[in-house]
Scaffold this motif. Structure first.
Motif, PDB file in Angstrom:
ATOM      1  N   VAL A  49       0.864  -1.179   0.000  1.00 44.84           N
ATOM      2  CA  VAL A  49       0.000   0.000   0.000  1.00 44.84           C
ATOM      3  C   VAL A  49       0.899   1.227   0.000  1.00 44.84           C
ATOM      4  CG1 VAL A  49      -1.791   1.255   1.253  1.00 44.84           C
ATOM      5  CG2 VAL A  49      -1.765  -1.253   1.301  1.00 44.84           C
ATOM      6  N   PRO A  50       0.748   2.120  -0.966  1.00 44.41           N
ATOM      7  CA  PRO A  50       1.612   3.305  -0.983  1.00 44.41           C
ATOM      8  C   PRO A  50       1.395   4.160   0.256  1.00 44.41           C
ATOM      9  CG  PRO A  50      -0.187   3.519  -2.567  1.00 44.41           C
ATOM     10  CD  PRO A  50      -0.209   2.107  -2.081  1.00 44.41           C
ATOM     11  N   PRO A  51       2.454   4.776   0.761  1.00 38.84           N
ATOM     12  CA  PRO A  51       2.326   5.627   1.955  1.00 38.84           C
ATOM     13  C   PRO A  51       1.292   6.732   1.753  1.00 38.84           C
ATOM     14  CG  PRO A  51       4.637   5.244   1.423  1.00 38.84           C
ATOM     15  CD  PRO A  51       3.841   4.720   0.266  1.00 38.84           C
ATOM     16  N   ALA A  52       0.605   7.094   2.828  1.00 43.37           N
ATOM     17  CA  ALA A  52      -0.451   8.098   2.746  1.00 43.37           C
ATOM     18  C   ALA A  52       0.061   9.413   2.181  1.00 43.37           C
ATOM     19  CB  ALA A  52      -1.056   8.315   4.140  1.00 43.37           C
ATOM     20  N   GLU A  53       1.281   9.790   2.558  1.00 43.26           N
ATOM     21  CA  GLU A  53       1.816  11.058   2.065  1.00 43.26           C
ATOM     22  C   GLU A  53       2.078  11.019   0.571  1.00 43.26           C
ATOM     23  OE1 GLU A  53       5.296   8.799   4.049  1.00 43.26           O
ATOM     24  OE2 GLU A  53       3.152   9.141   4.378  1.00 43.26           O
ATOM     25  N   VAL A  54       2.384   9.838   0.043  1.00 40.81           N
ATOM     26  CA  VAL A  54       2.593   9.699  -1.403  1.00 40.81           C
ATOM     27  C   VAL A  54       1.265   9.787  -2.136  1.00 40.81           C
ATOM     28  CG1 VAL A  54       3.366   8.132  -3.236  1.00 40.81           C
ATOM     29  CG2 VAL A  54       4.719   8.369  -1.136  1.00 40.81           C
ATOM     30  N   VAL A  55       0.245   9.124  -1.600  1.00 42.62           N
ATOM     31  CA  VAL A  55      -1.092   9.199  -2.197  1.00 42.62           C
ATOM     32  C   VAL A  55      -1.570  10.646  -2.216  1.00 42.62           C
ATOM     33  CG1 VAL A  55      -3.503   8.491  -1.951  1.00 42.62           C
ATOM     34  CG2 VAL A  55      -1.667   6.845  -1.520  1.00 42.62           C
ATOM     35  N   VAL A  96      -8.674  -4.768  -0.212  1.00 45.01           N
ATOM     36  CA  VAL A  96      -9.317  -3.961   0.815  1.00 45.01           C
ATOM     37  C   VAL A  96      -8.304  -3.008   1.450  1.00 45.01           C
ATOM     38  CG1 VAL A  96     -10.429  -4.049   3.083  1.00 45.01           C
ATOM     39  CG2 VAL A  96     -11.143  -5.630   1.272  1.00 45.01           C
ATOM     40  N   ALA A  97      -7.117  -3.504   1.739  1.00 41.12           N
ATOM     41  CA  ALA A  97      -6.079  -2.652   2.331  1.00 41.12           C
ATOM     42  C   ALA A  97      -5.725  -1.501   1.399  1.00 41.12           C
ATOM     43  CB  ALA A  97      -4.838  -3.489   2.639  1.00 41.12           C
ATOM     44  N   LEU A  98      -5.653  -1.775   0.114  1.00 42.25           N
ATOM     45  CA  LEU A  98      -5.346  -0.731  -0.861  1.00 42.25           C
ATOM     46  C   LEU A  98      -6.454   0.315  -0.927  1.00 42.25           C
ATOM     47  CD1 LEU A  98      -3.870  -3.030  -3.625  1.00 42.25           C
ATOM     48  CD2 LEU A  98      -2.631  -1.153  -2.517  1.00 42.25           C
ATOM     49  N   ALA A  99      -7.702  -0.156  -0.975  1.00 39.37           N
ATOM     50  CA  ALA A  99      -8.822   0.779  -1.026  1.00 39.37           C
ATOM     51  C   ALA A  99      -8.857   1.650   0.224  1.00 39.37           C
ATOM     52  CB  ALA A  99     -10.135   0.019  -1.192  1.00 39.37           C
ATOM     53  N   GLU A 100      -8.603   1.052   1.371  1.00 37.70           N
ATOM     54  CA  GLU A 100      -8.565   1.818   2.614  1.00 37.70           C
ATOM     55  C   GLU A 100      -7.394   2.795   2.632  1.00 37.70           C
ATOM     56  OE1 GLU A 100      -8.495  -1.207   5.594  1.00 37.70           O
ATOM     57  OE2 GLU A 100     -10.689  -1.474   5.597  1.00 37.70           O
ATOM     58  N   GLY A 101      -6.359   2.480   1.846  1.00 39.05           N
ATOM     59  CA  GLY A 101      -5.198   3.359   1.753  1.00 39.05           C
ATOM     60  C   GLY A 101      -5.368   4.502   0.780  1.00 39.05           C
ATOM     61  N   GLY A 102      -6.532   4.596   0.138  1.00 46.23           N
ATOM     62  CA  GLY A 102      -6.829   5.763  -0.681  1.00 46.23           C
ATOM     63  C   GLY A 102      -6.527   5.658  -2.155  1.00 46.23           C
ATOM     64  N   VAL A 103      -6.266   4.446  -2.664  1.00 44.57           N
ATOM     65  CA  VAL A 103      -5.984   4.336  -4.094  1.00 44.57           C
ATOM     66  C   VAL A 103      -7.252   4.601  -4.895  1.00 44.57           C
ATOM     67  CG1 VAL A 103      -4.144   2.669  -3.676  1.00 44.57           C
ATOM     68  CG2 VAL A 103      -6.447   1.853  -4.270  1.00 44.57           C
ATOM     69  N   ASP A 104      -7.088   4.988  -6.142  1.00 41.72           N
ATOM     70  CA  ASP A 104      -8.213   5.307  -7.011  1.00 41.72           C
ATOM     71  C   ASP A 104      -8.712   4.094  -7.788  1.00 41.72           C
ATOM     72  OD1 ASP A 104      -8.275   8.353  -6.728  1.00 41.72           O
ATOM     73  OD2 ASP A 104      -6.184   7.986  -7.270  1.00 41.72           O
ATOM     74  N   ALA A 105      -7.898   3.068  -7.885  1.00 35.80           N
ATOM     75  CA  ALA A 105      -8.283   1.831  -8.566  1.00 35.80           C
ATOM     76  C   ALA A 105      -7.385   0.718  -8.067  1.00 35.80           C
ATOM     77  CB  ALA A 105      -8.166   1.972 -10.086  1.00 35.80           C
ATOM     78  N   VAL A 106      -7.896  -0.505  -8.166  1.00 36.09           N
ATOM     79  CA  VAL A 106      -7.133  -1.685  -7.753  1.00 36.09           C
ATOM     80  C   VAL A 106      -6.982  -2.627  -8.942  1.00 36.09           C
ATOM     81  CG1 VAL A 106      -7.146  -3.767  -6.316  1.00 36.09           C
ATOM     82  CG2 VAL A 106      -7.857  -1.575  -5.340  1.00 36.09           C
ATOM     83  N   VAL A 107      -5.755  -3.044  -9.203  1.00 34.60           N
ATOM     84  CA  VAL A 107      -5.512  -4.107 -10.172  1.00 34.60           C
ATOM     85  C   VAL A 107      -5.614  -5.430  -9.429  1.00 34.60           C
ATOM     86  CG1 VAL A 107      -3.885  -5.153 -11.780  1.00 34.60           C
ATOM     87  CG2 VAL A 107      -4.017  -2.661 -11.594  1.00 34.60           C
ATOM     88  N   ALA A 108      -6.581  -6.254  -9.826  1.00 40.51           N
ATOM     89  CA  ALA A 108      -6.720  -7.591  -9.243  1.00 40.51           C
ATOM     90  C   ALA A 108      -5.999  -8.561 -10.167  1.00 40.51           C
ATOM     91  CB  ALA A 108      -8.194  -7.960  -9.127  1.00 40.51           C
ATOM     92  N   GLN A 119     -14.690 -11.262  -6.492  1.00 33.95           N
ATOM     93  CA  GLN A 119     -14.623 -11.080  -5.042  1.00 33.95           C
ATOM     94  C   GLN A 119     -14.018  -9.728  -4.686  1.00 33.95           C
ATOM     95  OE1 GLN A 119     -13.548 -14.585  -2.567  1.00 33.95           O
ATOM     96  NE2 GLN A 119     -13.310 -15.666  -4.518  1.00 33.95           N
ATOM     97  N   VAL A 120     -13.030  -9.281  -5.448  1.00 36.29           N
ATOM     98  CA  VAL A 120     -12.469  -7.950  -5.221  1.00 36.29           C
ATOM     99  C   VAL A 120     -13.508  -6.882  -5.563  1.00 36.29           C
ATOM    100  CG1 VAL A 120     -10.725  -6.293  -5.975  1.00 36.29           C
ATOM    101  CG2 VAL A 120     -10.072  -8.662  -5.495  1.00 36.29           C
ATOM    102  N   VAL A 121     -14.218  -7.066  -6.669  1.00 33.82           N
ATOM    103  CA  VAL A 121     -15.268  -6.120  -7.055  1.00 33.82           C
ATOM    104  C   VAL A 121     -16.295  -5.967  -5.933  1.00 33.82           C
ATOM    105  CG1 VAL A 121     -17.217  -5.768  -8.634  1.00 33.82           C
ATOM    106  CG2 VAL A 121     -14.984  -6.436  -9.540  1.00 33.82           C
ATOM    107  N   ASP A 122     -16.662  -7.083  -5.317  1.00 33.97           N
ATOM    108  CA  ASP A 122     -17.645  -7.051  -4.232  1.00 33.97           C
ATOM    109  C   ASP A 122     -17.093  -6.413  -2.955  1.00 33.97           C
ATOM    110  OD1 ASP A 122     -19.494  -8.291  -5.839  1.00 33.97           O
ATOM    111  OD2 ASP A 122     -19.298 -10.268  -4.907  1.00 33.97           O
ATOM    112  N   ALA A 123     -15.770  -6.426  -2.802  1.00 37.68           N
ATOM    113  CA  ALA A 123     -15.171  -6.014  -1.528  1.00 37.68           C
ATOM    114  C   ALA A 123     -14.747  -4.553  -1.475  1.00 37.68           C
ATOM    115  CB  ALA A 123     -13.960  -6.900  -1.221  1.00 37.68           C
TER     116      ALA A 123
END
Length: 361
Positions: A146-152, A173-185, A214-218
């Motif tokens: 998960v990229p650091p919050a300051e980088v995001v 889920v960890a990535l989404a909570e970390g503020g990313v705009d999209a997740v590559v599954a 499952q990622v889409v649902d989460a």
């Protein structure tokens, strides 16, 4: 919970990135080329360029070369400094000499001197991310965490989208909570490194068909499907599973615009799904590619240094083998859909993929 993206949400992902169609070029660490990245962007997708091992000056130069080739959006990719078990500095020092002894026959075969331990194996992440942010790509993507919050935050302040990469639902889920705009599954079928970060890669092997929905649902951010997608059928399947876009590697790696060697391209064309292997032999981290003599020999020796030591060491002979066209001593990364990578030109590969993208409502 997310019921799955609508076609309008798919359009918003493309709109946010300024692209015409949500087809993404996988960023190849060590195998990216300016020509291929620019070509995919020019065609209306999002070209991706892997910055693995690049220092600030080379990142700046690469971004300038990309902008000289295309005025369209592109993405840059960085590896986060994840430390797996056995990768601590003291363990790396001990492992270096053992790995050198194991690799000595390959160096001797190529007439290369056995390398001395370098001062550092990789540029610092801080140096890389500062240069990548300054380059202002449309998107900055990350693997191995998960990229650091300051980088995001810094990316968002510059209008740069942030993309993270997950091999499991928990990682997404960890990535989404970390503020990313999209997740590559990315399913386990994919070529190259398994970019797991919450558990060992060997414990995070989930196929695309199970992982994507499952990622889409989460998560409540767009999901970009990767792994086992090489033609219109794979694209259509990914969207049917709820993906908002697709990221494709091997099908583009097989084209003349990529930085792959001729031997690598031949391996893509000749390796069936059941002959790909997951191995730590070439880099110290688990990765999928063709089984060749180097992989067999290194695995038989059983003395594989942790990343990045092993990757640096094998890189000394892989470059020479590549220049001589010796595929048996290269890292021949390819995915399980390699036999579907049938196009020699990136424009033809792109057109085939776009044919699977559903029309917007």
């Amino acid at each position: 919970m997310n019921a799955g993206p609508t076609s309008g949400e798919r359009g918003s992902l493309s709109g946010k990135l300024g692209i015409d169609v949500p087809v993404f070029l996988g960023p190849f660490g060590g195998l990216s080329s300016v020509e291929l990245t620019a070509t995919v962007s020019e065609l209306g997708g999002l070209g991706g360029y892997g910055l693995y091992g690049y220092d600030a000056a080379r990142i700046q130069q690469t971004a300038a070369e990309l902008r000289a080739k295309t005025a369209r959006p592109f993405a840059l990719n960085l590896w986060l400094p994840l430390e797996e078990p056995g990768e601590a500095a003291d363990a790396a020092d001990v492992a270096f000499d053992q790995a050198v002894d194991a690799l000595r026959p390959i160096f001797d075969e190529l007439g290369l001197a056995v390398p001395a331990r370098p001062d550092r194996y990789l540029p610092s992440f801080d140096e890389q991310v500062e240069a990548a942010l300054a380059a202002s790509p449309a998107a900055l993507s990350f693997v191995f965490g998960v990229p650091p919050a300051e980088v995001v935050e810094a990316a968002h302040q510059r209008g740069i989208a942030v993309v993270g990469t997950a091999t499991t639902v928990d990682e997404a889920v960890a990535l989404a909570e970390g503020g990313v705009d999209a997740v590559v599954a990315t399913g386990m079928e994919a070529a190259g490194h398994r970019v797991s970060f919450l558990r060992q890669a060997e414990e995070s092997l989930v196929g695309s068909f199970a992982l994507i929905p499952q990622v889409v649902d989460a998560v409540d951010v767009p999901v970009i499907a990767a792994g086992g997608i090489a033609d219109r059928r794979g694209v259509a399947a990914a969207f049917a599973l709820g993906a908002s876009g697709v990221q494709v590697g091997t099908a583009f790696l097989a084209t003349r615009q990529s930085a792959a060697t001729d031997a690598h391209r031949r391996a893509i064309g000749e390796t069936p799904a059941d002959r790909t292997v997951l191995t730590r032999a070439m880099s110290g981290r688990l990765a999928r590619g063709a089984l060749n003599r180097a992989v067999r020999q290194i695995e038989d020796e059983g003395r594989i240094a942790p990343f990045p030591v092993q990757n640096w060491l094998t890189g000394r002979f892989r470059a020479e083998a590549g220049s001589r066209g010796i595929g048996e001593l290269q890292s021949l990364w390819l995915g399980q859909a390699a036999s579907l990578a049938r196009f020699a030109d990136a424009a033809d590969a792109f057109a085939e993929l776009v044919a699977g993208v559903p029309a917007r409502e």
